[in-house]
Design a protein around this motif. Structure first.
Motif, PDB file in Angstrom:
ATOM      1  N   GLY A  59       0.780  -1.229   0.000  1.00 39.63           N
ATOM      2  CA  GLY A  59       0.000   0.000   0.000  1.00 39.63           C
ATOM      3  C   GLY A  59       0.813   1.282   0.000  1.00 39.63           C
ATOM      4  N   PRO A  60       1.854   1.417   0.850  1.00 43.42           N
ATOM      5  CA  PRO A  60       2.620   2.658   0.871  1.00 43.42           C
ATOM      6  C   PRO A  60       3.280   2.995  -0.469  1.00 43.42           C
ATOM      7  CG  PRO A  60       3.049   1.367   2.844  1.00 43.42           C
ATOM      8  CD  PRO A  60       2.261   0.494   1.930  1.00 43.42           C
ATOM      9  N   HIS A  61       3.518   1.990  -1.285  1.00 40.50           N
ATOM     10  CA  HIS A  61       4.158   2.211  -2.586  1.00 40.50           C
ATOM     11  C   HIS A  61       3.154   2.503  -3.691  1.00 40.50           C
ATOM     12  CE1 HIS A  61       7.919   0.674  -0.827  1.00 40.50           C
ATOM     13  NE2 HIS A  61       7.144  -0.230  -0.239  1.00 40.50           N
ATOM     14  N   PHE A  62       1.875   2.234  -3.422  1.00 36.69           N
ATOM     15  CA  PHE A  62       0.830   2.424  -4.426  1.00 36.69           C
ATOM     16  C   PHE A  62      -0.348   3.180  -3.806  1.00 36.69           C
ATOM     17  CE2 PHE A  62       3.197  -1.356  -5.682  1.00 36.69           C
ATOM     18  CZ  PHE A  62       3.510  -1.051  -7.004  1.00 36.69           C
ATOM     19  N   PRO A  63      -0.144   4.453  -3.458  1.00 38.51           N
ATOM     20  CA  PRO A  63      -1.218   5.210  -2.800  1.00 38.51           C
ATOM     21  C   PRO A  63      -2.453   5.384  -3.677  1.00 38.51           C
ATOM     22  CG  PRO A  63       0.583   6.655  -3.482  1.00 38.51           C
ATOM     23  CD  PRO A  63       1.072   5.258  -3.663  1.00 38.51           C
ATOM     24  N   MET A  64      -2.291   5.176  -4.993  1.00 31.92           N
ATOM     25  CA  MET A  64      -3.436   5.321  -5.900  1.00 31.92           C
ATOM     26  C   MET A  64      -4.324   4.089  -5.910  1.00 31.92           C
ATOM     27  SD  MET A  64      -0.528   4.207  -7.267  1.00 31.92           S
ATOM     28  CE  MET A  64       0.299   3.384  -8.657  1.00 31.92           C
TER      29      MET A  64
END
Length: 515
Positions: free
Chosen positions: A389-394
């Motif tokens: 999740g932290p790497h893909f906030p979208m």
């Protein structure tokens, strides 16, 4: 399956995908589905066929794992029990309830201990639809028919059955429908970090191409450490020494039907290991599994003579049959990539999973999946996306809980009613054929049949009701390329057709691909 517009050693185009997933087993397919449904761009590569190894070699149960309570795996059992009824609702065509008879004869565990475990099993995971445990006397109960004399007290509890290979395929189908690219017969050759992304080389039988991705998911099962080593970052490769898998071979045998009834047996052996006897493909009984350490490199597995002897000895211990190796109709074996918790015995190794994310100093992430079991694949995928999740906030929110899988949208979830509806609409087609197709494809059966009203409308019959229409559907919708893909993974029709059928199906697919 060829990659689109590829050439050997091509440079990447400007397109950057969010996730490149290596591994087309249940975890890879489940993560691809979850990620695509959150709006991420996904590419999954599988070196062979979907579910070719571990994910097609299970005991085919959606279960909490009663025996794992003995090892204190309460979190895992609870998660699996919650998933059990959830998955049944998502795919009622390929998942259905099964009652298990647990005889106390030969049990190394006292009855009070078994009953306590079953009480926990009934209440730990919020059981709603499955019936509770009951106690029976096998001397008078119908479930005792066919067992050796002396068997008396037994418990009956509930779990679910799953067509394991098909579960993988329908997850991949749903992932593709949500935008994921699924490439079988395509392997991850190598990958290295390049700025904030990964630059990966993938290859199929036509050559290589490079792909740029914001993250990689390593769901290669028994090959998880191998994939880690293929990443060029020495720090990442070092994780293989601290996070490891313990490879355990499990084997099964298929025998002519040993007993009447739709129930299964959970058989306790003197060495405290468990063997299941399960009704299989109408005419057979499935016996398994074993637990043998696998010390060779990952690869195709076959049953050993010791495993055959062990399973047949278990059968003879419980059933009033004269059975030998000559009665075995089929065997299959798989390597389970269990997380290495350094347990003393193969049977005691945890079936829980560990998700390891390597993303030092904000680098592009590599998530590696260690361990796991088929029942918890959906939750594992959800946890994987949380980790990323932290790497893909979208990325969108979690969504898969209760979202039906392709073919699983049976009206009212009633399988028998759906088969009756098919038979009413197509009286010119044999009801057993319609039932088999519905069990495999659910509501997608209508795509297989298209406008067919008679058996002749389905084209050539390759045996056992396996028709040209079904083979064409599998090629166009389910990545089937060979007879093995069809006869032993997307179905078990290999048990019901003549040996020469394999050559005929391969020839049909060769002609279909040439055409």
């Amino acid at each position: 399956m060829a990659l689109p517009d590829q050439a050997p050693d091509t440079a990447p185009d400007d397109t950057i995908i969010d996730l490149l997933i290596a591994g087309g087993g249940i975890n890879g397919a489940g993560i691809a589905r979850d990620a695509a449904g959150r709006g991420l761009s996904v590419m999954l590569v599988e070196a062979e066929d979907l579910a070719q190894h571990t994910s097609s070699a299970s005991t085919k149960l959606i279960h909490g794992g009663l025996r794992y309570l003995e090892y204190g795996e309460f979190r895992l059992v609870r998660e699996a029990l919650i998933e059990r009824e959830r998955l049944w609702g998502m795919a009622p065509h390929i998942i259905w309830p099964l009652r298990f008879v647990l005889p106390q004869l030969h049990s190394p565990r006292p009855a009070w201990m078994v009953r306590l475990g079953l009480f926990l099993y009934d209440h730990l995971g919020g059981r709603k639809r499955l019936p509770a445990t009951e106690t029976i006397d096998l001397r008078t109960a119908p479930q005792g028919k066919g067992l050796n004399p002396g068997t008396c007290k037994a418990f009956i509890y509930s779990d679910c059955w799953v067509e394991d290979s098909r579960l993988v395929v329908v997850n991949a189908m749903d992932a593709q429908a949500r935008g994921a690219q699924i490439f079988t017969r395509t392997r991850l050759v190598s990958a290295r970090r390049d700025g904030k992304t990964w630059l990966a080389t993938i290859a199929d039988n036509t050559g290589q191409r490079t792909v740029r991705a914001r993250g990689i998911v390593n769901a290669a099962g028994p090959w998880v450490e191998d994939v880690i080593q293929r990443t060029a970052d020495p720090a990442t490769a070092g994780n293989a020494r601290t996070r490891g898998v313990r490879l355990i071979k499990g084997s099964h045998i298929v025998l002519p039907r040993l007993y009447e009834g739709d129930h299964a047996f959970m058989l306790q052996n003197p060495d405290r290991r468990i063997v299941f006897a399960i009704p299989y493909e109408g005419e057979f009984t499935l016996i398994g599994t074993t637990d043998e350490a696998w010390t060779a490199p990952p690869g195709p597995a076959t049953i050993s003579q010791g495993e055959i002897d062990y399973l047949l000895e278990t059968v003879q211990r419980y059933f009033a049959v004269n059975i030998g190796p000559e009665n075995i109709r089929w065997t299959y074996s798989g390597i389970r990539p269990l997380y290495d918790d350094h347990a003393a015995s193969a049977s005691a190794v945890t079936r829980d999973y560990v998700l390891d994310v390597d993303a030092q100093d904000g680098a592009a992430p590599l998530l590696s999946v260690f361990g796991g079991k088929i029942t918890t694949f959906r939750k594992l995928a959800e946890h994987a996306l949380e980790k990323l999740g932290p790497h893909f906030p979208m990325a969108g929110p979690a969504w898969t809980a209760g979202a039906v899988l392709p073919g699983g949208d049976l009206p009212g979830g009633d399988f028998d009613a759906y088969v009756a509806e098919l038979a009413n609409e197509r009286p010119g087609l044999p009801r057993p054929l319609l039932r088999r197709l519905a069990r495999a494809y659910g509501t997608r059966t209508e795509h297989v049949l298209a406008g067919a009203r008679t058996i002749e409308d389905l084209g050539r019959d390759f045996g056992g009701g396996l028709t040209e229409a079904e083979l064409t559907y599998l090629a166009r919708n389910e990545w089937a390329v060979t007879a093995q893909d069809v006869l032993w993974r997307r179905s078990k029709m290999g048990l019901h057709v003549l040996p020469q059928t394999e050559a005929h199906v391969d020839a049909f697919y060769a002609a279909l691909q040439d055409g």
